[in-house]
Design a protein around this motif. Structure first.
Motif, mmCIF file in Angstrom:
data_model
loop_
_atom_site.group_PDB
_atom_site.id
_atom_site.type_symbol
_atom_site.label_atom_id
_atom_site.label_comp_id
_atom_site.label_asym_id
_atom_site.label_seq_id
_atom_site.Cartn_x
_atom_site.Cartn_y
_atom_site.Cartn_z
ATOM 1 N N SER A 4 9.777 19.861 -12.916
ATOM 2 C CA SER A 4 8.799 20.709 -12.232
ATOM 3 C C SER A 4 7.493 19.993 -11.965
ATOM 4 C CB SER A 4 8.543 21.970 -13.073
ATOM 5 O OG SER A 4 8.196 21.618 -14.408
ATOM 6 N N GLY A 5 7.335 18.768 -12.439
ATOM 7 C CA GLY A 5 6.119 17.997 -12.247
ATOM 8 C C GLY A 5 6.178 16.767 -13.116
ATOM 9 N N ILE A 6 5.182 15.887 -13.017
ATOM 10 C CA ILE A 6 5.197 14.669 -13.810
ATOM 11 C C ILE A 6 5.171 15.015 -15.298
ATOM 12 C CG2 ILE A 6 2.682 14.393 -13.677
ATOM 13 C CD1 ILE A 6 3.207 11.333 -13.639
ATOM 14 N N ASN A 7 6.090 14.414 -16.043
ATOM 15 C CA ASN A 7 6.260 14.642 -17.488
ATOM 16 C C ASN A 7 6.768 16.036 -17.830
ATOM 17 O OD1 ASN A 7 5.241 12.062 -18.060
ATOM 18 N ND2 ASN A 7 3.142 12.813 -18.240
ATOM 19 N N SER A 8 7.117 16.852 -16.849
ATOM 20 C CA SER A 8 7.462 18.260 -17.118
ATOM 21 C C SER A 8 8.878 18.572 -16.632
ATOM 22 C CB SER A 8 6.479 19.197 -16.410
ATOM 23 O OG SER A 8 5.161 18.966 -16.865
ATOM 24 N N LEU A 61 15.248 4.242 -12.633
ATOM 25 C CA LEU A 61 16.171 5.336 -12.338
ATOM 26 C C LEU A 61 16.820 5.165 -10.964
ATOM 27 C CD1 LEU A 61 14.713 6.670 -14.793
ATOM 28 C CD2 LEU A 61 15.080 8.853 -13.652
ATOM 29 N N GLY A 62 16.316 4.200 -10.185
ATOM 30 C CA GLY A 62 16.857 3.982 -8.852
ATOM 31 C C GLY A 62 16.063 4.668 -7.761
ATOM 32 N N TYR A 63 14.872 5.148 -8.106
ATOM 33 C CA TYR A 63 13.979 5.812 -7.159
ATOM 34 C C TYR A 63 12.575 5.234 -7.335
ATOM 35 C CZ TYR A 63 17.806 9.209 -7.598
ATOM 36 O OH TYR A 63 19.046 9.785 -7.650
ATOM 37 N N TYR A 64 11.703 5.543 -6.381
ATOM 38 C CA TYR A 64 10.301 5.183 -6.560
ATOM 39 C C TYR A 64 9.644 6.170 -7.514
ATOM 40 C CZ TYR A 64 10.426 1.949 -2.604
ATOM 41 O OH TYR A 64 10.710 0.900 -1.770
ATOM 42 N N SER A 65 8.848 5.665 -8.456
ATOM 43 C CA SER A 65 7.904 6.544 -9.131
ATOM 44 C C SER A 65 6.650 6.531 -8.256
ATOM 45 C CB SER A 65 7.609 6.078 -10.553
ATOM 46 O OG SER A 65 7.153 4.750 -10.580
ATOM 47 N N LEU A 66 6.124 7.700 -7.974
ATOM 48 C CA LEU A 66 5.086 7.854 -6.957
ATOM 49 C C LEU A 66 3.699 7.562 -7.525
ATOM 50 C CD1 LEU A 66 6.517 11.051 -5.244
ATOM 51 C CD2 LEU A 66 6.968 8.649 -4.714
ATOM 52 N N ALA A 67 2.722 7.555 -6.659
ATOM 53 C CA ALA A 67 1.350 7.274 -7.091
ATOM 54 C C ALA A 67 0.797 8.458 -7.875
ATOM 55 C CB ALA A 67 0.470 6.989 -5.871
ATOM 56 N N HIS A 68 0.260 8.174 -9.056
ATOM 57 C CA HIS A 68 -0.376 9.181 -9.907
ATOM 58 C C HIS A 68 -1.561 8.528 -10.605
ATOM 59 C CE1 HIS A 68 2.899 12.112 -9.511
ATOM 60 N NE2 HIS A 68 3.736 11.124 -9.699
ATOM 61 N N THR A 121 8.386 10.293 -17.745
ATOM 62 C CA THR A 121 7.393 10.196 -16.671
ATOM 63 C C THR A 121 8.020 9.777 -15.349
ATOM 64 O OG1 THR A 121 5.741 9.550 -18.310
ATOM 65 C CG2 THR A 121 5.212 9.075 -16.028
ATOM 66 N N LEU A 122 9.080 8.989 -15.410
ATOM 67 C CA LEU A 122 9.688 8.434 -14.195
ATOM 68 C C LEU A 122 10.724 9.352 -13.570
ATOM 69 C CD1 LEU A 122 10.235 4.812 -15.555
ATOM 70 C CD2 LEU A 122 8.198 5.777 -14.488
ATOM 71 N N ASP A 123 11.022 10.486 -14.192
ATOM 72 C CA ASP A 123 12.066 11.397 -13.728
ATOM 73 C C ASP A 123 11.439 12.502 -12.887
ATOM 74 O OD1 ASP A 123 14.130 13.276 -13.426
ATOM 75 O OD2 ASP A 123 15.007 12.753 -15.361
ATOM 76 N N TYR A 124 11.774 12.539 -11.605
ATOM 77 C CA TYR A 124 11.174 13.509 -10.686
ATOM 78 C C TYR A 124 12.073 14.714 -10.427
ATOM 79 C CZ TYR A 124 7.253 10.464 -9.685
ATOM 80 O OH TYR A 124 6.110 9.713 -9.800
ATOM 81 N N SER A 125 13.068 14.923 -11.257
ATOM 82 C CA SER A 125 13.934 16.089 -11.075
ATOM 83 C C SER A 125 13.308 17.355 -11.641
ATOM 84 C CB SER A 125 15.290 15.850 -11.747
ATOM 85 O OG SER A 125 15.141 15.753 -13.157
ATOM 86 N N GLY A 144 -4.074 -1.817 -12.681
ATOM 87 C CA GLY A 144 -3.544 -0.548 -13.174
ATOM 88 C C GLY A 144 -2.665 -0.737 -14.389
ATOM 89 N N LEU A 145 -2.770 0.170 -15.346
ATOM 90 C CA LEU A 145 -1.955 0.129 -16.562
ATOM 91 C C LEU A 145 -1.223 1.468 -16.684
ATOM 92 C CD1 LEU A 145 -3.177 -1.214 -20.025
ATOM 93 C CD2 LEU A 145 -1.331 0.430 -19.751
ATOM 94 N N HIS A 146 0.074 1.433 -16.454
ATOM 95 C CA HIS A 146 0.890 2.650 -16.462
ATOM 96 C C HIS A 146 1.711 2.681 -17.751
ATOM 97 C CE1 HIS A 146 3.947 5.436 -14.346
ATOM 98 N NE2 HIS A 146 4.441 5.197 -15.539
ATOM 99 N N TYR A 147 1.448 3.654 -18.595
ATOM 100 C CA TYR A 147 2.330 3.825 -19.749
ATOM 101 C C TYR A 147 2.844 5.254 -19.777
ATOM 102 C CZ TYR A 147 -1.612 5.919 -22.370
ATOM 103 O OH TYR A 147 -2.654 6.713 -22.791
ATOM 104 N N GLN A 148 4.088 5.381 -20.246
ATOM 105 C CA GLN A 148 4.730 6.683 -20.285
ATOM 106 C C GLN A 148 4.358 7.422 -21.575
ATOM 107 O OE1 GLN A 148 8.174 4.011 -19.058
ATOM 108 N NE2 GLN A 148 9.088 6.038 -19.045
ATOM 109 N N ILE A 149 4.649 8.725 -21.575
ATOM 110 C CA ILE A 149 4.347 9.513 -22.766
ATOM 111 C C ILE A 149 5.185 9.020 -23.943
ATOM 112 C CG2 ILE A 149 3.612 11.540 -21.481
ATOM 113 C CD1 ILE A 149 6.348 12.749 -21.936
#
Length: 609
Positions: A445-449, A283-290, A439-443, A184-189
């Motif tokens: 309304s959705g991933i990257n949003s 951030l101190g949390y899990y980034s979830l599966a996407h 991308t890693l911030d889950y606070s 898997g290759l995960h890159y952020q926006i």
């Protein structure tokens, strides 16, 4: 001269007492990561794991664990690189102080990569399962590479000078990946690899990718440097390492870094996505599966004396904090030339970097106006939010240099005091809604949003910040235990979050403007006020990783006028844990016991952890 490879660096650090060797067998699954975290927190040395369970390769971590050690690693080149940055800011300095910049021409000689037909990295071939299977946190979706150097070239232009070297996390196994064939290759926006991926999709062809691990430390640092798009990281690595980067020509694919310890070659199918994660993130949390791109593996190479470098991320500070420190040290002076009018930008590590930026700008639009107010610094704020990775900021606090020329944005307590003494919540809040977030911030309304808010303050002080809580301090039902986090900042324990968020609205509506809470310009609602107020780092992490401005910012006696929102009383941020948030990172107690034994008398880490 700088180090040609990782082995040279490791040997030098051991010789100078900056690295310890652990000969006892260590498991790459959770144990090595917890050792790294514990040693880093203790300010300890780099760690060489000589005996990794079920793996023939040694591992090394904490190379960059302190700013002092990072400076030592790059001691031969830092001055010259800083001089290059100075000339970027003001080229005329070369003619004013030519002797100061005598090292610059030699740095320029090292910046052009060299092409080779052979190199140490291709001495051996293995499979993905033969690599160290590093797992950092109990609920990680599989083993990951945490210090990868991901190399791509522009499909449209190609060539070393149209390349990108980035640090994007790599999942080696687990989930739906075919073992040894897919990773898997995960890159952020807003990452440069995304530009190359978009070009490949437009051309309808696979994106070729090489992943390097190890090699000269300069390559690792260059992979995380925020360089302008179009400037090759290979050139920066050459300057920082005082050696031109040697790349092996490859007629069948991309060039390979000759001095790397490992190299994985492959390609990304433009149409293929598979779940990646979870992963315990910075951030101190899990980034979830996407769904993220899949790299189809062609070959896995390693040099004869290969060492596997790794780091661990989690709630800051961690080793990547030192990365941030050295990056700021190198690039900070260039900020005024990149963003005119901005003097300093500080990404707050304790808040997870992207959630909170502190900035100092100029306020010169109306110098004849006796009562300064935010004008030019709002232009500065827009420029910051339009700049690369800075655009992912969620909270941007910006003040005018003219009000306090000695203020340093890295002095967080002084900065907060300065801003809260001057800010006018009726005027100085500026929101962006329905926009991009990390991308890693889950606070959001959705991933990257999510949303953003600019808090801008300029002018003379408007209030004296309270440093104690009044004796008579009644609160709405369900709210309790007020604690002082910082002068002018109050943390209040609130009921557990409910989906409709009525508690935030009720709290603000039931407190009149005459209530003493309005002596505090900022109030935060939290799950545990004692924890939040226990330290500045706790406050920063809790508030800015657990709130989304558009949803979680309210205020006492709020109003909307001409689509501008403000409040007459205290600004209130709801920083409680919400159901859509990712879970926080918690260590495995059994692993913790094992690591405790390593620090006991007679253990290899005794006296360190």
């Amino acid at each position: 001269m700088g180090y040609r490879g990782l082995r040279e660096c490791v040997n030098d650090l051991e010789r100078t007492g900056q690295l310890i060797r652990i000969d006892q067998e260590i498991d790459a699954r959770l144990e090595a990561a917890e050792i790294q975290r514990r040693v880093y927190q203790a300010g300890g040395p780099a760690i060489y794991f000589a005996n990794v369970r079920d793996c023939k390769f040694p591992m090394v971590s904490n190379l960059f664990g302190t700013l002092e050690r990072t400076r030592y690693i790059f001691r031969d080149a830092l001055a010259a690189v800083n001089h290059l940055v100075e000339l970027k800011v003001d080229p005329s300095q070369f003619w004013k102080h030519p002797l100061r910049y005598l090292d610059v021409p030699f740095s320029l000689l090292h910046m052009l990569p060299r092409s080779r037909s052979r190199g140490a990295v291709i001495e051996n071939q293995i499979q993905i399962e033969d690599l160290p299977q590093l797992k950092s946190w109990p609920d990680d979706g599989g083993p990951f590479i945490t210090l990868p150097q991901v190399y791509t070239e522009s499909p449209q232009r190609g060539g070393l000078m149209n390349s990108n070297l980035g640090m994007y996390r790599i999942q080696l196994a687990g989930n739906e990946y075919q073992l040894n064939k897919q990773i898997g290759l995960h890159y952020q926006i807003h990452r440069s690899i995304g530009v190359h991926h978009a070009e490949a999709i437009e051309k309808g062809e696979p994106l070729k990718v090489n992943i390097f691990v190890g090699g000269a430390p300069a390559m690792t640092l260059s992979a995380v440097m925020p360089l302008p798009e179009g400037l090759s990281e290979l050139t920066f690595a050459g300057a920082l390492g005082k050696r031109a980067i040697r790349m092996i020509r490859n007629k069948q694919g991309l060039p390979m870094y000759a001095d790397a310890d490992f190299c994985i070659t492959g390609w990304i199918d433009p149409e293929q996505l598979l779940p990646e994660g979870p992963f315990g993130d910075h951030l101190g949390y899990y980034s979830l599966a996407h769904p993220f791109p899949v790299m189809n593996v062609e070959s896995v190479y390693h040099r004869n004396d290969a060492i596997w470098p790794f780091t661990v991320v989690g709630r800051p500070p961690q080793e990547d904090t030192a990365f941030g420190d050295i990056i700021h040290e190198i690039t900070g002076p260039a900020i005024p030339s990149v963003i005119p009018g901005v003097h300093q930008v500080h990404a707050v590590d304790a808040a997870g970097v992207h959630p909170l930026l502190l900035a100092i700008g100029s306020e010169r639009y109306t110098p004849y106006d006796k009562e300064r107010k935010p004008q030019e610094i709002l232009t500065n704020a827009n420029a910051i939010l339009g700049q690369g990775q800075l655009s992912l900021a969620k909270y941007l606090m910006i003040v005018a240099r003219e009000d306090h020329p000695e203020l340093n944005a890295e002095n967080i307590e002084a900065f907060l005091t300065h801003l809260l003494e001057r800010v006018d919540w009726k005027r100085d809040l500026h929101f962006q809604t329905c926009t991009t977030m990390d991308t890693l911030d889950y606070s959001g309304s959705g991933i990257n949003s999510g949303s953003k808010v600019v808090m801008a303050a300029a002018g003379s002080a408007k209030r004296k910040l309270p440093t104690s809580i009044p004796d008579s301090f009644s609160l709405p039902s369900g709210f309790s235990d007020p604690k002082l986090c910082h002068p002018g900042i109050l943390a209040i324990q609130a009921p557990a979050f409910q989906e409709n968020n009525e508690d935030l609205k009720r709290f603000c509506s039931e407190l009149p403007l005459a209530h003493p809470i309005n002596q505090f310009p900022l109030t935060v609602l939290v799950d545990d006020s004692s924890f939040t107020a226990a330290s500045l780092n706790n406050f920063l992490w809790t508030v800015f990783t657990r709130s989304n401005p558009a949803c979680d910012v309210n205020g006492i006696e709020s109003f909307t006028e001409n689509k501008h929102w403000g409040c007459h009383g205290s600004l209130v941020i709801d920083a409680r844990i919400k159901p859509h948030h990712a879970p926080p990172l918690i260590e495995d107690p059994e692993i913790t016991k094992r690591v405790d034994q390593l620090g006991a008398p007679g253990g290899p880490l005794h006296g360190i952890i």
